[in-house]
Scaffold this active site. Structure first.
Site, PDB file in Angstrom:
ATOM      1  N   ASP A 158      -4.939  16.201  -5.484  1.00  0.00           N
ATOM      2  CA  ASP A 158      -6.612  15.312  -6.144  1.00  0.00           C
ATOM      3  C   ASP A 158      -6.739  16.055  -7.491  1.00  0.00           C
ATOM      4  OD1 ASP A 158      -7.390  14.538  -3.922  1.00  0.00           O
ATOM      5  OD2 ASP A 158      -7.291  16.347  -3.332  1.00  0.00           O
ATOM      6  N   HIS A 186     -11.488  15.604  -0.005  1.00  0.00           N
ATOM      7  CA  HIS A 186     -10.196  14.936   0.139  1.00  0.00           C
ATOM      8  C   HIS A 186     -10.036  14.105   0.671  1.00  0.00           C
ATOM      9  CE1 HIS A 186      -5.636  13.833  -0.309  1.00  0.00           C
ATOM     10  NE2 HIS A 186      -5.757  13.703   0.818  1.00  0.00           N
TER      11      HIS A 186
HETATM   12  P1  NAX Z   1       4.363  12.171   9.209  1.00  0.00           P
HETATM   13  O1  NAX Z   1       3.631  11.125  10.215  1.00  0.00           O
HETATM   14  O2  NAX Z   1       5.145  11.713   8.154  1.00  0.00           O
HETATM   15  O3  NAX Z   1       4.663  13.644   9.946  1.00  0.00           O
HETATM   16  C1  NAX Z   1       3.635  13.927  11.217  1.00  0.00           C
HETATM   17  C2  NAX Z   1       4.451  15.093  11.557  1.00  0.00           C
HETATM   18  O4  NAX Z   1       3.403  15.781  12.753  1.00  0.00           O
HETATM   19  C3  NAX Z   1       5.558  14.193  12.826  1.00  0.00           C
HETATM   20  O5  NAX Z   1       6.605  14.807  12.458  1.00  0.00           O
HETATM   21  C4  NAX Z   1       4.328  14.611  14.399  1.00  0.00           C
HETATM   22  O6  NAX Z   1       5.370  14.738  15.510  1.00  0.00           O
HETATM   23  C5  NAX Z   1       3.619  15.232  13.415  1.00  0.00           C
HETATM   24  N1  NAX Z   1       2.797  16.162  15.095  1.00  0.00           N
HETATM   25  C6  NAX Z   1       1.372  14.897  15.026  1.00  0.00           C
HETATM   26  N2  NAX Z   1       0.974  16.278  15.567  1.00  0.00           N
HETATM   27  C7  NAX Z   1       1.557  17.424  15.615  1.00  0.00           C
HETATM   28  C8  NAX Z   1       1.034  18.118  16.240  1.00  0.00           C
HETATM   29  N3  NAX Z   1      -0.488  18.261  17.258  1.00  0.00           N
HETATM   30  N4  NAX Z   1       1.412  19.530  16.485  1.00  0.00           N
HETATM   31  C9  NAX Z   1       3.005  20.289  15.311  1.00  0.00           C
HETATM   32  N5  NAX Z   1       2.897  18.655  15.035  1.00  0.00           N
HETATM   33  C10 NAX Z   1       2.526  17.701  15.223  1.00  0.00           C
HETATM   34  O7  NAX Z   1       3.456  12.805   8.333  1.00  0.00           O
HETATM   35  P2  NAX Z   1       3.271  13.523   6.134  1.00  0.00           P
HETATM   36  O8  NAX Z   1       3.322  11.503   5.697  1.00  0.00           O
HETATM   37  O9  NAX Z   1       3.976  13.909   6.686  1.00  0.00           O
HETATM   38  O10 NAX Z   1       2.285  13.476   6.642  1.00  0.00           O
HETATM   39  C11 NAX Z   1       1.340  14.723   7.284  1.00  0.00           C
HETATM   40  C12 NAX Z   1      -0.502  14.449   7.133  1.00  0.00           C
HETATM   41  O11 NAX Z   1      -0.112  14.864   5.862  1.00  0.00           O
HETATM   42  C13 NAX Z   1      -0.741  13.538   7.190  1.00  0.00           C
HETATM   43  O12 NAX Z   1      -2.091  13.811   8.261  1.00  0.00           O
HETATM   44  C14 NAX Z   1      -1.275  13.110   6.482  1.00  0.00           C
HETATM   45  O13 NAX Z   1      -2.857  12.398   6.300  1.00  0.00           O
HETATM   46  C15 NAX Z   1      -1.744  14.587   5.444  1.00  0.00           C
HETATM   47  N6  NAX Z   1      -1.331  14.048   4.423  1.00  0.00           N
HETATM   48  C16 NAX Z   1      -2.572  15.158   3.340  1.00  0.00           C
HETATM   49  C17 NAX Z   1      -2.953  14.930   2.025  1.00  0.00           C
HETATM   50  C18 NAX Z   1      -3.713  15.900   1.096  1.00  0.00           C
HETATM   51  O14 NAX Z   1      -4.224  16.080  -0.359  1.00  0.00           O
HETATM   52  N7  NAX Z   1      -4.177  16.886   2.128  1.00  0.00           N
HETATM   53  C19 NAX Z   1      -1.980  14.237   1.315  1.00  0.00           C
HETATM   54  C20 NAX Z   1      -0.726  13.247   1.643  1.00  0.00           C
HETATM   55  C21 NAX Z   1      -1.148  12.668   3.590  1.00  0.00           C
HETATM   56  O15 NAX Z   1      -1.760  12.226   3.509  1.00  0.00           O
END
Ligand code: NAX
Length: 324
Positions: A158, A186
């Site tokens: 952000d 966020h």
């Molecule tokens: P993806 O769905 O591409 O990847 C997530 C990965 O996490 C997958 O490989 C899944 O198997 C794994 N996973 C799920 N549960 C798990 C657990 N309990 N232990 C270990 N691994 C686990 O998501 P991606 O685009 O990489 O985004 C990841 C996270 O970042 C999401 O929650 C998303 O909302 C968040 N974001 C946060 C942002 C921020 O500024 N704070 C911005 C970008 C993003 O939206």
């Protein structure tokens, strides 16, 4: 240094790991060992990412581990990037999302506190990242050992989004903009505040001099940027999120000559209840972060801060039972 990354097979992981291994996060002279956590069904994909990391022959990459066990992933970790989270599924209410993530982050907070280096720095990226960080910290505090101040949520994306919008508006280079702050959660409720921002000694507020633009264009653009990227790309922000995680940890570990926004557990400053993970301006020096205190909060800003705080208090109430 040992760096644990959760959600290693995901799209943010794919943008993040190569940059960590190349030295962009911890310095060009700091060898790193990557400890990658993902779900059992994602282990094959993690192996594929590890093959590509090997094929880069990064001089600083001193080792890699892939696992679905948090106790293994966080063992002796110096930095933990908690990226993996439960996404919001169809028909899922916000409360369900908070509970599903609460289950993940209580386990991970406990595993970090039991296994990581005592001085571990933890950055939660997985959403809702402020409350996930709050949960991980609460679980870690029950164990003891690690520093409760070191459980952060990521507001840096952000912050960076706000800087680029201001650079475009003022025509000033983004590198000239200093002292940006993003307060709060966020989420679209966050308050990007450029009242203190300067560009080569000039006040950015005076350069913009347009309250309507601030209220009606700037804040909604920064607040809804994530949704705009999903709309345009068909996927959520990944490279920019990975970049923000690198920025947050690099500044924390190596220091920064500018204010940086970090989601940190409140010490009560600015009327934020203790423990709530809230975006605030920080200074980083000698491996430590320090909240910048005493900034004047005018009535408009207080109104915005109260809205984003209310959202975080509601999230805290929704997970309270899980933390008993
Ligand atoms: P993806 O769905 O591409 O990847 C997530 C990965 O996490 C997958 O490989 C899944 O198997 C794994 N996973 C799920 N549960 C798990 C657990 N309990 N232990 C270990 N691994 C686990 O998501 P991606 O685009 O990489 O985004 C990841 C996270 O970042 C999401 O929650 C998303 O909302 C968040 N974001 C946060 C942002 C921020 O500024 N704070 C911005 C970008 C993003 O939206």
């Amino acid at each position: 240094m040992r760096v644990a990354v959760t959600g290693a097979a995901g799209q943010i992981g794919y943008s993040l790991l190569f940059r960590i291994a190349s030295g962009e996060m911890l310095g060009k002279d700091q060898p790193v060992i990557l400890q990658l956590l993902d779900l059992p069904q994602a282990q094959k994909a993690v192996k594929g990412v590890m093959m590509e990391l090997e094929d880069c022959a990064f001089p600083l990459l001193a080792g890699m581990v892939a696992t679905d066990d948090p106790n293994v992933a966080f063992k002796d970790a110096d930095v933990c990037l908690l990226v993996g989270a439960r996404p919001r599924g169809p028909g899922m209410e916000r409360a369900d999302l908070l509970t599903a993530n609460g289950a993940i982050f209580t386990v991970q907070g406990k595993a970090i506190a039991e296994n990581a280096n005592e001085n571990v720095r933890v950055l939660v990226v997985g959403n809702p990242c402020n409350t996930n960080a709050y949960i991980a910290r609460a679980a870690a505090i029950k164990v003891g050992r690690t520093n409760p101040d070191n459980y952060h949520g990521m507001l840096r994306l952000d912050h960076n989004r706000a800087l680029s919008q201001l650079a475009a508006k003022t025509g000033r280079p983004v590198a000239s903009l200093k002292k940006m702050v993003v307060w709060g959660n966020h989420s679209p409720s966050m308050y990007a505040d450029y009242r203190f921002c300067e560009s080569n000694g000039d006040s950015v507020k005076a350069l913009v001099n347009d309250h309507a633009w601030n209220n009606d264009v700037f804040l909604p653009t920064v607040g809804k940027r994530g949704a705009a990227i999903i709309e345009a790309r068909g996927l959520s922000s990944a490279a920019s999120a990975a970049n923000a995680a690198i920025d947050h940890v690099r500044d924390w570990v190596l220091g920064s000559d500018d204010w940086v926004t970090m989601g940190v557990p409140s010490d009560g400053s600015y009327g934020i209840p203790e423990g709530i993970v809230f975006g605030v301006p920080c200074e980083c020096k000698d491996g430590q972060f320090k909240v910048i205190k005493g900034l004047e909060i005018d009535e408009y800003s207080q109104g915005k801060i109260s809205i984003t705080l209310k959202e975080l208090e509601d999230e805290r109430a929704a997970v309270a039972d899980m933390l008993k």
